[in-house]
Scaffold this motif. Structure first.
Motif, PDB file in Angstrom:
ATOM      1  N   SER A 148     -44.510  41.410  37.063  1.00  0.00           N
ATOM      2  CA  SER A 148     -43.431  41.288  36.082  1.00  0.00           C
ATOM      3  C   SER A 148     -43.455  39.902  35.456  1.00  0.00           C
ATOM      4  N   HIS A 149     -42.877  39.815  34.271  1.00  0.00           N
ATOM      5  CA  HIS A 149     -42.761  38.519  33.610  1.00  0.00           C
ATOM      6  C   HIS A 149     -41.587  37.715  34.171  1.00  0.00           C
ATOM      7  N   PRO A 153     -34.872  40.112  38.470  1.00  0.00           N
ATOM      8  CA  PRO A 153     -34.666  41.225  37.529  1.00  0.00           C
ATOM      9  C   PRO A 153     -33.611  40.874  36.494  1.00  0.00           C
ATOM     10  N   ARG A 154     -33.846  41.259  35.262  1.00  0.00           N
ATOM     11  CA  ARG A 154     -32.879  41.053  34.187  1.00  0.00           C
ATOM     12  C   ARG A 154     -32.152  42.340  33.832  1.00  0.00           C
ATOM     13  N   LYS A 155     -32.814  43.460  34.043  1.00  0.00           N
ATOM     14  CA  LYS A 155     -32.187  44.748  33.764  1.00  0.00           C
ATOM     15  C   LYS A 155     -32.442  45.678  34.953  1.00  0.00           C
ATOM     16  N   ILE A 156     -31.350  46.121  35.570  1.00  0.00           N
ATOM     17  CA  ILE A 156     -31.409  46.995  36.741  1.00  0.00           C
ATOM     18  C   ILE A 156     -30.863  48.367  36.358  1.00  0.00           C
ATOM     19  N   VAL A 157     -31.576  49.419  36.747  1.00  0.00           N
ATOM     20  CA  VAL A 157     -31.108  50.782  36.500  1.00  0.00           C
ATOM     21  C   VAL A 157     -30.941  51.500  37.833  1.00  0.00           C
ATOM     22  N   ASN A 256     -39.003  57.595  34.105  1.00  0.00           N
ATOM     23  CA  ASN A 256     -40.117  56.716  33.761  1.00  0.00           C
ATOM     24  C   ASN A 256     -40.068  56.304  32.297  1.00  0.00           C
ATOM     25  N   GLY A 257     -39.798  57.269  31.426  1.00  0.00           N
ATOM     26  CA  GLY A 257     -39.737  56.975  30.003  1.00  0.00           C
ATOM     27  C   GLY A 257     -38.609  56.022  29.676  1.00  0.00           C
ATOM     28  N   PHE A 258     -37.450  56.232  30.289  1.00  0.00           N
ATOM     29  CA  PHE A 258     -36.311  55.348  30.051  1.00  0.00           C
ATOM     30  C   PHE A 258     -36.624  53.932  30.519  1.00  0.00           C
ATOM     31  N   ASN A 262     -37.007  50.784  27.811  1.00  0.00           N
ATOM     32  CA  ASN A 262     -35.912  49.820  27.842  1.00  0.00           C
ATOM     33  C   ASN A 262     -36.237  48.563  28.639  1.00  0.00           C
ATOM     34  N   ASP A 263     -37.518  48.349  28.940  1.00  0.00           N
ATOM     35  CA  ASP A 263     -37.953  47.135  29.642  1.00  0.00           C
ATOM     36  C   ASP A 263     -37.154  46.898  30.927  1.00  0.00           C
ATOM     37  N   VAL A 264     -37.021  47.943  31.725  1.00  0.00           N
ATOM     38  CA  VAL A 264     -36.290  47.836  32.995  1.00  0.00           C
ATOM     39  C   VAL A 264     -37.124  47.042  33.994  1.00  0.00           C
ATOM     40  N   ASP A 265     -36.475  46.116  34.717  1.00  0.00           N
ATOM     41  CA  ASP A 265     -37.168  45.307  35.722  1.00  0.00           C
ATOM     42  C   ASP A 265     -37.115  45.929  37.107  1.00  0.00           C
ATOM     43  N   LEU A 266     -36.014  46.632  37.395  1.00  0.00           N
ATOM     44  CA  LEU A 266     -35.829  47.162  38.745  1.00  0.00           C
ATOM     45  C   LEU A 266     -35.124  48.498  38.681  1.00  0.00           C
ATOM     46  N   LEU A 267     -35.725  49.492  39.313  1.00  0.00           N
ATOM     47  CA  LEU A 267     -35.149  50.829  39.403  1.00  0.00           C
ATOM     48  C   LEU A 267     -34.642  51.037  40.827  1.00  0.00           C
TER      49      LEU A 267
END
Length: 308
Positions: A148-149, A153-157, A256-258, A262-267
């Motif tokens: 990851s860059h 995490p910046r965006k968590i889903v 996976n597509g979402f 949406n550049d998700v960092d952590l699922l």
């Protein structure tokens, strides 16, 4: 995580700061907790050489362990200077999963972190990868990290499952959202909740019995009921409507597509024991672990006794 909490990093056998290493250090700093680094080394070639000469094996093994330990200690010393409570433990064993389970039992960490280990589909048929051994035996959340860059995490889903309404499933959804929102609070990440409504799976599960047609409006009413349950769940965990995503489709491809779009960092997904075997959201999370475009955090529902 409280101040006494510890994170457990399973270090790579390669002497480099991997994505999991950077994630663990950054999380420990953000959450104000200790970091325990464990490396379990085993080089089969050395064991083959040692079959002919045990003294050579001992020398080569000690040399490798000493080099690896020294490298990790240097990295840990650097982090200690920056104020992090950090310790290192290096050992030699071909029973990696058992050694890690022993560490889990003695340390009781708040989270286990390691680099994701992906196996080919063919190999997975014949052997269970280390990651799956850990998921079966680890009670704490397990974060499997991909490149990851961002160290944090910046965006968590948080991906929840409302397909069943059994008590264990409901508690698992709560555990997923609790872990995601707490992590978001500590790291400053935006937290989103996602539910993929899969009508085809519900239909295939036996809604139309013996060829009986589905009544008009039933599919729409069921979708509305699932969406209402999703809204209530999100509201109970403080997820506002801008960060709620009720989607329709097949879970694997939609999640996976979402995540990718949406550049998700952590699922964040969950696991439940099924018939003495660990099943993770059916087969969905198994595929996600092999193909997700981001890191994955797997949590378990709290045991009923823990809620008392």
């Amino acid at each position: 995580m409280d101040d006494a909490a510890q994170l457990l990093l399973i270090a790579s056998s390669k002497m480099q700061r991997t994505p999991a290493f950077e994630r663990a250090v950054s999380l420990a700093e953000a959450c104000h907790c200790g970091l325990r680094i464990v490396a379990v080394d085993y080089i089969r070639v050395l064991e083959v050489l040692g079959f002919f000469n045990r003294d050579i094996l001992a020398t080569l093994r000690d040399s490798y362990l000493s080099t690896h330990r020294r490298w990790l200690e240097d990295e840990a010393a650097y982090e200690r200077k920056r104020g992090l409570d950090c310790s290192v433990h290096v050992l030699w064993s071909d029973q990696v999963a058992d050694e890690i389970r022993n560490c889990l039992a003695s340390m009781q960490p708040a989270m286990l972190i390691k680099d994701v280990h992906r196996e080919s589909v063919l190999k997975r048929v014949f052997s269970t990868p280390l990651d799956w051994h850990l998921l079966q035996g680890c009670q704490c959340p397990v974060q499997l990290v991909t490149p990851s860059h961002h160290a944090l995490p910046r965006k968590i889903v948080a991906a929840v499952n409302l397909y069943r309404a059994e008590d264990a499933d409901l508690r698992l959804n709560d555990a997923i959202l609790l872990e995601a929102t707490e992590l978001g609070r500590q790291t400053g990440a935006r937290v989103h909740a996602l539910y993929v409504y899969d009508w085809s799976a519900i239909y295939a599960a036996g809604m139309p019995r013996l060829g009986m047609p589905i009544e008009s409006g039933f599919e729409e009413a069921l979708s509305d009921a699932h969406e209402e349950a999703f809204v209530r769940l999100c509201e109970s965990h403080g997820i506002d409507d801008r960060h709620r995503h009720f989607l329709t489709g097949t879970p694997i491809s939609t999640i996976n597509g979402f995540a990718r779009q949406n550049d998700v960092d952590l699922l964040v997904v969950g696991t439940l024991p099924r018939h003495n075997l660990t099943r993770i959201m059916g087969n969905t999370a198994e595929v996600l672990l092999g193909h997700a475009p981001c890191s994955v955090l797997i949590v378990k529902a709290r045991d009923r006794a823990e809620d008392v």
